[in-house]
Design a protein around this motif. Structure first.
Motif, PDB file in Angstrom:
ATOM      1  N   LYS A  20       0.817  -1.211   0.000  1.00 33.60           N
ATOM      2  CA  LYS A  20       0.000   0.000   0.000  1.00 33.60           C
ATOM      3  C   LYS A  20       0.856   1.269   0.000  1.00 33.60           C
ATOM      4  O   LYS A  20       2.078   1.214   0.078  1.00 33.60           O
ATOM      5  CB  LYS A  20      -0.940  -0.034   1.212  1.00 33.60           C
ATOM      6  CG  LYS A  20      -1.986  -1.146   1.114  1.00 33.60           C
ATOM      7  CD  LYS A  20      -2.987  -1.089   2.272  1.00 33.60           C
ATOM      8  CE  LYS A  20      -4.021  -2.210   2.145  1.00 33.60           C
ATOM      9  NZ  LYS A  20      -4.997  -2.177   3.281  1.00 33.60           N
ATOM     10  N   CYS A  23       1.946   1.862   4.050  1.00 32.35           N
ATOM     11  CA  CYS A  23       2.218   0.749   4.964  1.00 32.35           C
ATOM     12  C   CYS A  23       2.545  -0.491   4.138  1.00 32.35           C
ATOM     13  O   CYS A  23       2.334  -0.496   2.937  1.00 32.35           O
ATOM     14  CB  CYS A  23       1.008   0.497   5.871  1.00 32.35           C
ATOM     15  SG  CYS A  23      -0.458  -0.036   4.959  1.00 32.35           S
ATOM     16  N   CYS A  25       1.115  -3.368   3.980  1.00 31.33           N
ATOM     17  CA  CYS A  25       0.037  -4.327   3.705  1.00 31.33           C
ATOM     18  C   CYS A  25      -0.085  -4.619   2.206  1.00 31.33           C
ATOM     19  O   CYS A  25       0.193  -3.772   1.376  1.00 31.33           O
ATOM     20  CB  CYS A  25      -1.303  -3.761   4.178  1.00 31.33           C
ATOM     21  SG  CYS A  25      -1.402  -3.625   5.950  1.00 31.33           S
ATOM     22  N   VAL A  37      -4.856  -5.524   6.493  1.00 34.15           N
ATOM     23  CA  VAL A  37      -4.917  -4.248   7.212  1.00 34.15           C
ATOM     24  C   VAL A  37      -3.900  -4.234   8.352  1.00 34.15           C
ATOM     25  O   VAL A  37      -3.478  -5.285   8.843  1.00 34.15           O
ATOM     26  CB  VAL A  37      -6.326  -3.993   7.818  1.00 34.15           C
ATOM     27  CG1 VAL A  37      -7.320  -3.637   6.741  1.00 34.15           C
ATOM     28  CG2 VAL A  37      -6.804  -5.188   8.605  1.00 34.15           C
ATOM     29  N   CYS A  38      -3.533  -3.020   8.748  1.00 33.31           N
ATOM     30  CA  CYS A  38      -2.602  -2.835   9.858  1.00 33.31           C
ATOM     31  C   CYS A  38      -2.992  -1.536  10.565  1.00 33.31           C
ATOM     32  O   CYS A  38      -3.908  -0.845  10.118  1.00 33.31           O
ATOM     33  CB  CYS A  38      -1.162  -2.797   9.345  1.00 33.31           C
ATOM     34  SG  CYS A  38      -0.740  -1.250   8.529  1.00 33.31           S
ATOM     35  N   CYS A  41      -3.151   1.604   7.959  1.00 32.09           N
ATOM     36  CA  CYS A  41      -4.224   1.763   6.976  1.00 32.09           C
ATOM     37  C   CYS A  41      -5.602   1.626   7.597  1.00 32.09           C
ATOM     38  O   CYS A  41      -6.604   1.949   6.951  1.00 32.09           O
ATOM     39  CB  CYS A  41      -4.031   0.816   5.792  1.00 32.09           C
ATOM     40  SG  CYS A  41      -3.926  -0.919   6.214  1.00 32.09           S
TER      41      CYS A  41
HETATM   42 ZN    ZN Z   1      -1.664  -1.387   6.371  1.00 34.19          ZN
END
Ligand code: ZN
Ligand code: ADP
Ligand code: MG
Length: 474
Positions: A20, A23, A25, A37-38, A41
């Motif tokens: 992304k 990040c 991900c 997801v993290c 994000c």
């Molecule tokens: Zn993320």
């Protein structure tokens, strides 16, 4: 009254970087909801973004390909709004200092080549997705996927030009290998700005329809909306600047909200990211790594392989076709026959089956084998066509198909010579006719030789053998 239709497009292209924008991900499409997801994000307070270098380079690539000036310095801004698909309640975008400005795209409009101005290209992050199915569920996998927004000048006149622009832009993105351009997966979406005016007048008030994701819908929406505006103006009314929703199922647009201004979003510089600096060396390295674009390939195919302008244009009409052509050339070492096969039989099959160039998935190794067979005289042109179709429609195995249908022609000259000798011994009447100058007798004798050779007969070899048997010469 004659109304001129004015279109400006804002195209969102999802970049095919692996991770992304801010990040690590994954950006892969179609993962189970909320598995990519993290904290960054999903907008957890206190998490910090870091810019994905590859996404910046993809933006630089597009800017260079469209002849834009690439900023030495650009930065990110927060665009604030509340949406359930954006947990941060702001989108990181570039309002004040976009990465690229002032480019152009050459299109093939219905009235000939035309240049459409590109106002700017900026980077931003995508939002998540809402799945409405009785209840509304949120999937944040798409949150933070990098997007480029490509903003055109209001240079297009009507739906056909808008579609030509989109096609050309899609090809450019594909050739640059920065976006997969799968419209059904939302990889490119367009906001369509439409106004009408009487020729010669200043630009009129426009409306905007957001997030259209098929070329057909875009053309229909432009058609409908320009008519609606012309009707209003015709009867003395005024156009309200607004965002309208295009309802493709019913073929109508309706007012959604007044068009928001930049102030409504309370843009401000993103405090968690430093401005980006793009120095000359970085820009030069990206320029150096630009892939060969369609027009360059076209010229090269004509220069290196002696193809016609038409063949070169067909082969580069889509990145997929050019890729197949180059693979086929590399495997067969026969650029001319390869071009002939793809621009001829394969294009015919595409048209007949409604296969779009982007879905073309032919095995180059199989086609290369076929090209070799036909050029070596092992299969006839008719068989070549037949096997090509079998490969095209069901990825048939070339050797198995040829064996099963008995399409391999005899290659053995001595077999043909033996058949010719036998035929002359068996057909003294026809031989005498031939000697007496009756040309028809030759055709008859040829038929007999081919018959003796069975389905595997190679007509060129058979003819040579027969002439040798008759005249002792070729
Ligand atoms: Zn993320
Ligand atoms: P905003 O700031 O509201 O996004 P812009 O001036 O950046 O508006 O323009 C957005 C898009 O609308 C651009 O693609 C531009 O070409 C197009 N556009 C602007 N004015 C018109 C108009 N009068 N008719 C059609 N399209 C327009
Ligand atoms: Mg805009």
């Amino acid at each position: 009254m004659n109304w001129e239709i004015i279109i400006g497009l804002e195209v969102h292209a999802e970049l095919s970087t692996r991770s992304k924008l801010f990040c690590p991900c994954s950006t892969a499409f179609g993962g189970a909801p909320n598995t990519q997801v993290c904290p960054v994000c999903s907008g957890m307070p206190g998490s910090l973004p870091a810019v994905n270098r590859a996404a910046v380079e993809y933006a630089m690539r597009l800017g260079l390909a469209l002849g834009c000036s690439v900023a030495e310095r650009c930065k990110f801004d927060r665009k604030n709004y509340f949406y359930p698909d954006l947990p941060k309640a702001y989108q990181v975008s570039q309002l004040y200092e976009p990465i690229c400005r002032d480019g152009a795209l050459e299109i093939c409009s219905p009235s000939g080549p035309k240049t459409i101005g590109i106002r700017e290209i900026h980077m931003e992050e995508d939002a998540g997705k809402l799945n409405h199915n009785g209840v509304t569920l949120m999937d944040f996998n798409r949150c933070g996927v990098p997007l480029l927004e490509i903003v055109s000048q209001p240079d297009m006149r009507g739906g056909a030009e808008a579609v030509a622009y989109l096609e050309k832009l899609r090809d450019t993105l594909l050739y640059l290998d920065i976006c997969d351009c799968k419209m059904q997966e939302g990889s490119i979406r367009a906001d369509v700005n439409v106004s009408v005016r009487r020729p010669g007048e200043a630009l009129g008030t426009r409306t905007e329809m957001k997030n259209l994701n098929s070329f057909k819908a875009i053309a229909r929406a432009i058609d409908y909306e320009s008519r609606r505006q012309a009707d209003i103006l015709q009867s003395g009314g005024a156009i309200t600047q607004e965002t309208r929703r295009w309802d493709d199922a019913n073929g109508v647009s309706y007012g959604m909200r007044n068009k928001e201004n930049a102030q409504d979003y309370r843009y401000f510089p993103e405090p968690d990211l430093l401005p980006l600096r793009i120095d000359a060396a970085w820009l030069a390295a990206v320029r150096e790594s630009l892939p060969e674009m369609a027009h360059q390939k076209r010229e090269r195919y004509m220069r290196e392989h002696g193809l016609s302008a038409h063949e070169a244009a067909v082969l580069t009409s889509h990145r997929n076709v050019a890729r197949l052509y180059e693979e086929l050339c590399a495997l067969s070492s026969q650029p001319v026959e390869s071009a002939r096969l793809l621009t001829g039989e394969v294009m015919r099959l595409c048209n007949a089956t409604g296969t779009a160039a982007e879905d073309l998935a032919l095995d180059a190794a199989k086609l290369a084998r076929l090209v070799g067979f036909v050029l070596d005289g092992k299969i006839s042109r008719a068989a070549y066509k037949e096997v090509t179709e079998a490969v095209f429609t069901r990825d048939a195995d070339v050797d198995a198909y040829i064996a099963e249908k008995g399409l391999m022609m005899s290659l053995r000259g001595d077999e043909a010579a033996e058949a010719a000798r036998l035929v002359l011994a068996e057909q003294p009447g026809a031989l005498a006719d031939y000697r007496a100058g009756k040309q028809k007798a030759f055709g008859f004798l040829m038929g007999q030789v081919m018959r003796k050779l069975g389905g595997a007969g190679n007509p060129a070899l058979a003819e040579r053998a027969l002439r040798q048997a008759l005249d002792g010469s070729d």
